[in-house]
Structures are given as C-alpha cells and as structure tokens.
Design a protein around this motif. Structure first.
Motif, PDB file in Angstrom:
ATOM      1  N   THR A 101       0.923  -1.345   0.096  1.00  0.00           N
ATOM      2  CA  THR A 101       0.085  -0.067   0.072  1.00  0.00           C
ATOM      3  C   THR A 101       0.983   1.456  -0.096  1.00  0.00           C
ATOM      4  O   THR A 101       2.000   1.528   0.978  1.00  0.00           O
ATOM      5  CB  THR A 101      -0.735  -0.065   1.215  1.00  0.00           C
ATOM      6  N   VAL A 102       0.653   2.075  -0.704  1.00  0.00           N
ATOM      7  CA  VAL A 102       1.200   3.399  -0.968  1.00  0.00           C
ATOM      8  C   VAL A 102       0.273   4.512  -0.811  1.00  0.00           C
ATOM      9  O   VAL A 102      -0.965   4.449  -1.008  1.00  0.00           O
ATOM     10  CB  VAL A 102       1.893   3.615  -2.261  1.00  0.00           C
ATOM     11  N   LEU A 103       0.694   5.660  -0.084  1.00  0.00           N
ATOM     12  CA  LEU A 103      -0.292   6.976   0.294  1.00  0.00           C
ATOM     13  C   LEU A 103       0.622   8.199  -0.089  1.00  0.00           C
ATOM     14  O   LEU A 103       1.736   8.254   0.011  1.00  0.00           O
ATOM     15  CB  LEU A 103      -0.406   6.708   1.929  1.00  0.00           C
ATOM     16  N   VAL A 104      -0.308   9.158  -0.128  1.00  0.00           N
ATOM     17  CA  VAL A 104       0.214  10.525  -0.342  1.00  0.00           C
ATOM     18  C   VAL A 104      -0.488  11.328   0.549  1.00  0.00           C
ATOM     19  O   VAL A 104      -1.891  11.026   1.015  1.00  0.00           O
ATOM     20  CB  VAL A 104       0.148  10.865  -1.807  1.00  0.00           C
ATOM     21  N   ALA A 105       0.020  12.106   1.559  1.00  0.00           N
ATOM     22  CA  ALA A 105      -0.527  13.101   2.573  1.00  0.00           C
ATOM     23  C   ALA A 105      -0.020  14.436   2.474  1.00  0.00           C
ATOM     24  O   ALA A 105       1.153  14.623   1.766  1.00  0.00           O
ATOM     25  CB  ALA A 105      -0.290  12.419   3.814  1.00  0.00           C
ATOM     26  N   ARG A 106      -0.534  15.360   3.123  1.00  0.00           N
ATOM     27  CA  ARG A 106      -0.193  16.645   3.082  1.00  0.00           C
ATOM     28  C   ARG A 106      -0.430  17.156   4.833  1.00  0.00           C
ATOM     29  O   ARG A 106      -1.306  16.660   5.298  1.00  0.00           O
ATOM     30  CB  ARG A 106      -0.605  17.487   2.156  1.00  0.00           C
ATOM     31  N   ARG A 107       0.205  18.143   5.153  1.00  0.00           N
ATOM     32  CA  ARG A 107       0.189  18.573   6.412  1.00  0.00           C
ATOM     33  C   ARG A 107      -0.887  20.073   6.183  1.00  0.00           C
ATOM     34  O   ARG A 107      -0.732  20.852   5.317  1.00  0.00           O
ATOM     35  CB  ARG A 107       1.311  19.200   6.918  1.00  0.00           C
ATOM     36  N   ALA A 108      -1.697  20.094   7.173  1.00  0.00           N
ATOM     37  CA  ALA A 108      -2.581  21.179   7.314  1.00  0.00           C
ATOM     38  C   ALA A 108      -2.514  21.676   8.883  1.00  0.00           C
ATOM     39  O   ALA A 108      -3.073  21.142   9.646  1.00  0.00           O
ATOM     40  CB  ALA A 108      -3.976  20.926   6.935  1.00  0.00           C
ATOM     41  N   GLY A 109      -1.764  22.674   9.104  1.00  0.00           N
ATOM     42  CA  GLY A 109      -1.547  23.026  10.630  1.00  0.00           C
ATOM     43  C   GLY A 109      -0.757  21.880  11.193  1.00  0.00           C
ATOM     44  O   GLY A 109       0.120  21.539  10.785  1.00  0.00           O
ATOM     45  N   TRP A 110      -1.267  21.517  12.532  1.00  0.00           N
ATOM     46  CA  TRP A 110      -0.621  20.455  13.307  1.00  0.00           C
ATOM     47  C   TRP A 110      -1.450  19.182  13.063  1.00  0.00           C
ATOM     48  O   TRP A 110      -1.058  18.498  13.973  1.00  0.00           O
ATOM     49  CB  TRP A 110      -0.695  20.876  14.865  1.00  0.00           C
ATOM     50  N   ARG A 111      -1.862  18.874  11.836  1.00  0.00           N
ATOM     51  CA  ARG A 111      -2.399  17.732  11.688  1.00  0.00           C
ATOM     52  C   ARG A 111      -1.954  17.213  10.152  1.00  0.00           C
ATOM     53  O   ARG A 111      -1.505  18.060   9.249  1.00  0.00           O
ATOM     54  CB  ARG A 111      -4.056  17.682  11.472  1.00  0.00           C
ATOM     55  N   VAL A 112      -2.153  15.834   9.840  1.00  0.00           N
ATOM     56  CA  VAL A 112      -1.665  15.438   8.681  1.00  0.00           C
ATOM     57  C   VAL A 112      -2.899  14.736   8.069  1.00  0.00           C
ATOM     58  O   VAL A 112      -3.634  13.972   8.735  1.00  0.00           O
ATOM     59  CB  VAL A 112      -0.566  14.311   8.625  1.00  0.00           C
ATOM     60  N   PHE A 113      -2.921  14.825   6.637  1.00  0.00           N
ATOM     61  CA  PHE A 113      -3.976  14.379   6.114  1.00  0.00           C
ATOM     62  C   PHE A 113      -4.023  13.205   4.898  1.00  0.00           C
ATOM     63  O   PHE A 113      -2.970  13.753   4.055  1.00  0.00           O
ATOM     64  CB  PHE A 113      -5.216  15.426   5.614  1.00  0.00           C
ATOM     65  N   THR A 114      -4.442  12.267   5.055  1.00  0.00           N
ATOM     66  CA  THR A 114      -4.071  11.374   3.755  1.00  0.00           C
ATOM     67  C   THR A 114      -5.097  11.914   2.703  1.00  0.00           C
ATOM     68  O   THR A 114      -6.167  11.990   2.705  1.00  0.00           O
ATOM     69  CB  THR A 114      -4.831   9.950   4.058  1.00  0.00           C
ATOM     70  N   VAL A 115      -4.334  12.113   1.495  1.00  0.00           N
ATOM     71  CA  VAL A 115      -4.638  12.923   0.319  1.00  0.00           C
ATOM     72  C   VAL A 115      -5.406  11.667  -0.436  1.00  0.00           C
ATOM     73  O   VAL A 115      -6.539  11.760  -1.201  1.00  0.00           O
ATOM     74  CB  VAL A 115      -3.870  13.562  -0.480  1.00  0.00           C
ATOM     75  N   ASP A 116      -4.817  10.598  -0.652  1.00  0.00           N
ATOM     76  CA  ASP A 116      -4.948   9.259  -1.374  1.00  0.00           C
ATOM     77  C   ASP A 116      -4.138   8.395  -1.264  1.00  0.00           C
ATOM     78  O   ASP A 116      -2.913   8.227  -0.423  1.00  0.00           O
ATOM     79  CB  ASP A 116      -5.029   9.698  -3.162  1.00  0.00           C
ATOM     80  N   ARG A 117      -4.629   6.959  -1.488  1.00  0.00           N
ATOM     81  CA  ARG A 117      -3.876   5.715  -1.102  1.00  0.00           C
ATOM     82  C   ARG A 117      -4.249   4.863  -2.195  1.00  0.00           C
ATOM     83  O   ARG A 117      -5.273   4.839  -2.803  1.00  0.00           O
ATOM     84  CB  ARG A 117      -4.179   5.171   0.238  1.00  0.00           C
ATOM     85  N   VAL A 118      -3.325   3.801  -2.476  1.00  0.00           N
ATOM     86  CA  VAL A 118      -3.529   2.768  -3.389  1.00  0.00           C
ATOM     87  C   VAL A 118      -3.080   1.697  -2.541  1.00  0.00           C
ATOM     88  O   VAL A 118      -2.131   1.398  -2.272  1.00  0.00           O
ATOM     89  CB  VAL A 118      -2.743   2.874  -4.811  1.00  0.00           C
ATOM     90  N   GLU A 119      -4.162   0.599  -2.633  1.00  0.00           N
ATOM     91  CA  GLU A 119      -3.961  -0.624  -1.591  1.00  0.00           C
ATOM     92  C   GLU A 119      -3.241  -1.531  -2.281  1.00  0.00           C
ATOM     93  O   GLU A 119      -3.126  -1.798  -3.429  1.00  0.00           O
ATOM     94  CB  GLU A 119      -5.416  -1.085  -1.498  1.00  0.00           C
ATOM     95  N   SER A 120      -2.430  -2.299  -1.270  1.00  0.00           N
ATOM     96  CA  SER A 120      -1.718  -3.653  -1.737  1.00  0.00           C
ATOM     97  C   SER A 120      -2.946  -4.541  -2.586  1.00  0.00           C
ATOM     98  O   SER A 120      -4.012  -4.579  -1.676  1.00  0.00           O
ATOM     99  CB  SER A 120      -1.149  -3.955  -0.572  1.00  0.00           C
ATOM    100  N   GLN A 121      -2.314  -5.347  -3.320  1.00  0.00           N
ATOM    101  CA  GLN A 121      -3.288  -6.447  -3.684  1.00  0.00           C
ATOM    102  C   GLN A 121      -3.272  -7.472  -2.755  1.00  0.00           C
ATOM    103  O   GLN A 121      -3.894  -8.567  -2.875  1.00  0.00           O
ATOM    104  CB  GLN A 121      -3.175  -6.639  -5.121  1.00  0.00           C
ATOM    105  N   LYS A 122      -2.551  -7.733  -1.805  1.00  0.00           N
ATOM    106  CA  LYS A 122      -2.189  -8.616  -0.778  1.00  0.00           C
ATOM    107  C   LYS A 122      -3.001  -7.955   0.659  1.00  0.00           C
ATOM    108  O   LYS A 122      -2.951  -6.876   0.839  1.00  0.00           O
ATOM    109  CB  LYS A 122      -0.803  -8.844  -0.334  1.00  0.00           C
ATOM    110  N   PRO A 123      -3.522  -9.001   1.276  1.00  0.00           N
ATOM    111  CA  PRO A 123      -4.374  -8.529   2.518  1.00  0.00           C
ATOM    112  C   PRO A 123      -3.332  -7.802   3.514  1.00  0.00           C
ATOM    113  O   PRO A 123      -2.280  -8.112   3.911  1.00  0.00           O
ATOM    114  CB  PRO A 123      -4.867 -10.090   3.193  1.00  0.00           C
ATOM    115  N   VAL A 124      -3.884  -6.647   3.714  1.00  0.00           N
ATOM    116  CA  VAL A 124      -3.385  -5.641   4.966  1.00  0.00           C
ATOM    117  C   VAL A 124      -4.467  -4.856   5.407  1.00  0.00           C
ATOM    118  O   VAL A 124      -5.598  -4.358   4.825  1.00  0.00           O
ATOM    119  CB  VAL A 124      -2.287  -4.958   4.555  1.00  0.00           C
ATOM    120  N   ARG A 125      -4.441  -4.497   6.858  1.00  0.00           N
ATOM    121  CA  ARG A 125      -5.462  -3.610   7.466  1.00  0.00           C
ATOM    122  C   ARG A 125      -4.969  -2.298   7.824  1.00  0.00           C
ATOM    123  O   ARG A 125      -3.795  -2.604   8.864  1.00  0.00           O
ATOM    124  CB  ARG A 125      -6.098  -4.289   8.557  1.00  0.00           C
ATOM    125  N   LEU A 126      -5.083  -1.442   7.383  1.00  0.00           N
ATOM    126  CA  LEU A 126      -4.550  -0.114   7.841  1.00  0.00           C
ATOM    127  C   LEU A 126      -5.459   1.027   8.437  1.00  0.00           C
ATOM    128  O   LEU A 126      -6.611   0.836   8.043  1.00  0.00           O
ATOM    129  CB  LEU A 126      -3.860   0.651   6.610  1.00  0.00           C
TER     130      LEU A 126
END
Length: 191
Positions: free
Chosen positions: A64-89
């Motif tokens: 799984t890969v993700l892209v995120a950005r910061r807004a103030g003192w928080r981080v927000f996931t902008v997008d993610r592409v899931e692994s085709q193998k089982p994983v829970r995030l």
C-alpha cells in the motif's frame, strides 16, 4: 441573534463538530478538522498528480502506498492505493492524523520551519515529547536524509517508510508506503 447562535452551537455540539472549552468558550473538534481535511483532500490537485506514481509504486513493490499533506498541526491522507495482498491499515483519505506518529507524518513534521515544529513538539505530553524520533537532531536528520521509517507506530505489525514531495525548497506533501513487517524483512526494506 444570540439565541440563534446558541441554537447553531447546540446543533454543532450534537453532531460532534464543536465542544465546550470551559465557561462560555467553545472549540472546533477533531471531527470538524477531519471533515475540513477531507474537503481539502478531495479538491487538491496533489491526489491527481500523484495517482500514476502511487499505482506504479504499488505495482512495483506490492504494498500500500499513500500520499499525504500537512494542514496546521495535522496530517491528512490525500490518496492511497491499496496493496493487492491482504493488509489492514488506519489511513483513510481525509482522515486527520497526528503530526508526530508514523513515518509519513514525521517527514512532514521535519519539513516544517524549525520554530513551528519546536512549538508543536513542546505542545505534546511530556511522555510523547521524550520520544527519540522527536528530538531536534532526529528531525533534522530526517530532513537531511530525505526519508524516514517507522515500526508499529500507528498499526501493530506495520512498517512504514516515507519521503517528502518537494518542489524546489517547498514540501508539498509526503509519499509513503505501509506494509506488514512479516512481508518486508530487513533486506527487502533496504531496497
């Protein structure tokens, strides 16, 4: 009118977007900040620009890969592409995350102007602040190295690695991978 303001406050409290902060003061909740982050994530061109890279990287490494950005003192996931193998995030697009936990958040914390990041770290509970990953030297090293990794900081059994997305001297966001440790031994993580 004042009565209308109180009705709006009562409604915002009822749906969890506002809390009492003592006396007659109120504060916006993390839930409201998450909604703001989600709205920002949906409207951002970063997700669109990162999409082909996320898919190519996921296909290449199988995680799984993700892209995120910061807004103030928080981080927000902008997008993610899931692994085709089982994983829970825990990462959902638009979800607010702390700025000090996990590799993706830490690259964004390290990229903040030094006075801002020191103010953030100083605001944390002393038990959190004492974490070796949050020392000025450690954050400077993340900035200089251009990447960092984490082990089970957000989800049990999950390893993370992340690097900032930079344009010239500006950090626009972070690109990260989250994967089960058991599928990624030290040799595989080194690649």
């Amino acid at each position: 009118s004042l009565s209308m303001i109180y009705r709006y406050i009562a409604l915002l409290r009822e749906v969890g977007l506002m809390d009492a902060a003592g006396g007659t003061a109120y504060r916006i909740t993390d839930r409201a900040l998450s909604l703001a982050g989600a709205a920002q994530a949906v409207g951002t061109p970063l997700a669109e620009a990162a999409s082909p890279v996320l898919h190519r990287l996921r296909d290449e490494i199988g995680e799984t890969v993700l892209v995120a950005r910061r807004a103030g003192w928080r981080v927000f996931t902008v997008d993610r592409v899931e692994s085709q193998k089982p994983v829970r995030l825990q990462f959902e697009p638009g979800q607010a995350m702390t700025l000090h936990t996990g590799s993706l958040a830490r690259v964004l914390l390290a990229a903040m102007p030094r006075p801002d990041r020191e103010a953030y770290v100083a605001s944390l509970d002393p038990s959190v602040r004492s974490n070796d990953h949050l020392t000025p030297e450690s954050l400077d090293a993340v900035l200089a190295d251009g990447w960092t990794e984490s082990f089970e900081e957000i989800d049990e059994g999950i390893w993370g690695v992340a690097a900032p997305i930079r344009v010239a001297a500006d950090t626009l966001g972070g690109l990260g991978c989250a994967a089960p440790i058991y599928r990624n031994d030290a040799k595989k993580r080194a690649h």
